[in-house]
Design an enzyme around this catalytic site. Structure first.
Site, PDB file in Angstrom:
ATOM      1  N   LYS A  11       0.679  -1.610   0.407  1.00 16.72           N
ATOM      2  CA  LYS A  11      -0.090   0.211   0.069  1.00 16.72           C
ATOM      3  C   LYS A  11       1.080   1.443   0.125  1.00 16.72           C
ATOM      4  CE  LYS A  11      -3.771  -2.462   2.640  1.00 16.72           C
ATOM      5  NZ  LYS A  11      -5.144  -2.313   3.224  1.00 16.72           N
ATOM      6  N   TYR A  51     -12.857  -3.243  -2.940  1.00 14.86           N
ATOM      7  CA  TYR A  51     -12.975  -3.242  -1.483  1.00 14.86           C
ATOM      8  C   TYR A  51     -14.785  -3.627  -1.670  1.00 14.86           C
ATOM      9  CZ  TYR A  51      -8.724  -2.732   0.376  1.00 14.86           C
ATOM     10  OH  TYR A  51      -7.396  -3.497   0.830  1.00 14.86           O
ATOM     11  N   ARG A 104       2.615  -7.527   9.013  1.00 17.62           N
ATOM     12  CA  ARG A 104       2.278  -6.320   9.788  1.00 17.62           C
ATOM     13  C   ARG A 104       2.260  -5.853  10.916  1.00 17.62           C
ATOM     14  NH1 ARG A 104      -3.144  -8.529   7.085  1.00 17.62           N
ATOM     15  NH2 ARG A 104      -3.849  -7.120   4.997  1.00 17.62           N
ATOM     16  N   ASN A 114      -1.662  -0.379   7.666  1.00 20.55           N
ATOM     17  CA  ASN A 114      -1.248  -1.553   7.328  1.00 20.55           C
ATOM     18  C   ASN A 114      -0.789  -2.359   6.369  1.00 20.55           C
ATOM     19  OD1 ASN A 114      -3.452  -2.572   5.820  1.00 20.55           O
ATOM     20  ND2 ASN A 114      -4.605  -3.908   7.313  1.00 20.55           N
ATOM     21  N   HIS A 117      -2.128  -5.515   1.316  1.00 16.95           N
ATOM     22  CA  HIS A 117      -3.339  -6.548   1.201  1.00 16.95           C
ATOM     23  C   HIS A 117      -2.798  -7.058   0.917  1.00 16.95           C
ATOM     24  CE1 HIS A 117      -7.170  -7.859  -0.279  1.00 16.95           C
ATOM     25  NE2 HIS A 117      -6.639  -8.025  -1.437  1.00 16.95           N
ATOM     26  N   GLU A 128      -8.010 -11.169  -8.590  1.00 20.30           N
ATOM     27  CA  GLU A 128      -7.574  -9.588  -8.215  1.00 20.30           C
ATOM     28  C   GLU A 128      -6.429  -9.492  -9.594  1.00 20.30           C
ATOM     29  OE1 GLU A 128      -6.387  -9.465  -4.072  1.00 20.30           O
ATOM     30  OE2 GLU A 128      -8.446  -9.489  -3.407  1.00 20.30           O
TER      31      GLU A 128
END
Ligand code: CMP
Length: 152
Positions: A11, A51, A104, A114, A117, A128
């Site tokens: 991220k 999401y 994490r 965090n 993903h 994905e």
């Protein structure tokens, strides 16, 4: 257990905090094969789809803004049982609940930032892979270290 492919997204906070190398190293050391790797900055509709199970949640506007804050790194990994192996290395969604030694737990302090993903099952991994990679961005290759060994 069969050979699987799975997606991880490093991220925007992982890139901002210069943690890309530390995180990728963990997957390499485990023996997972990198079969796709790129910087990307997907638009809002991608996140609404990705999401879709969270869009009604109070944290979703913040989550979407966070994912669009800047570029992220999309990675496709391959290996035996890769989906579950990657999730073990990543740790629980909330870094406060993640086991020590997971990405994490070791590098993040809160659920909103965090760092990473990971696909959570075979169906989401397949979706994905399509969502974040073009076909020509995914590679099939043999590890050179396995290729030239001769029994003697
Ligand atoms: P991820 O694995 O990307 O899947 C959904 C994301 O929503 C999750 O990681 C968190 O980053 C985020 N998330 C889940 N719960 C909360 C929350 N209570 N507040 C902020 N972000 C959250």
């Amino acid at each position: 257990m069969s050979i699987e492919r799975t997606v991880v997204l490093l991220k925007p906070d992982a890139l901002q905090r210069d943690l890309l190398g530390h995180i990728i190293t963990r997957f390499e050391r485990k023996g997972l094969k990198l079969v796709g790797l790129k910087l990307a900055q997907p638009s809002g509709n991608v996140w609404d789809e990705h999401y879709s199970h969270h869009v009604e949640k109070p944290f979703y506007p913040g989550l979407k803004a966070f994912m669009m804050h800047g570029p992220l790194v999309a990675i496709a990994l391959e290996g035996i049982g890769a989906i579950n192996e990657v999730r073990k290395i990543v740790g629980a969604t909330n870094p406060q609940e993640a086991d020590a030694g997971t990405i994490r737990a070791d590098f993040a302090m809160n659920i909103a930032a965090n760092l990473i993903h990971a696909s959570d099952g075979a169906e989401t991994a397949a979706n994905e892979l399509k969502r974040f990679f073009q076909e020509e961005e995914l590679f099939t290759y043999q590890k050179i270290s396995d290729q030239y060994i001769v029994a003697n």
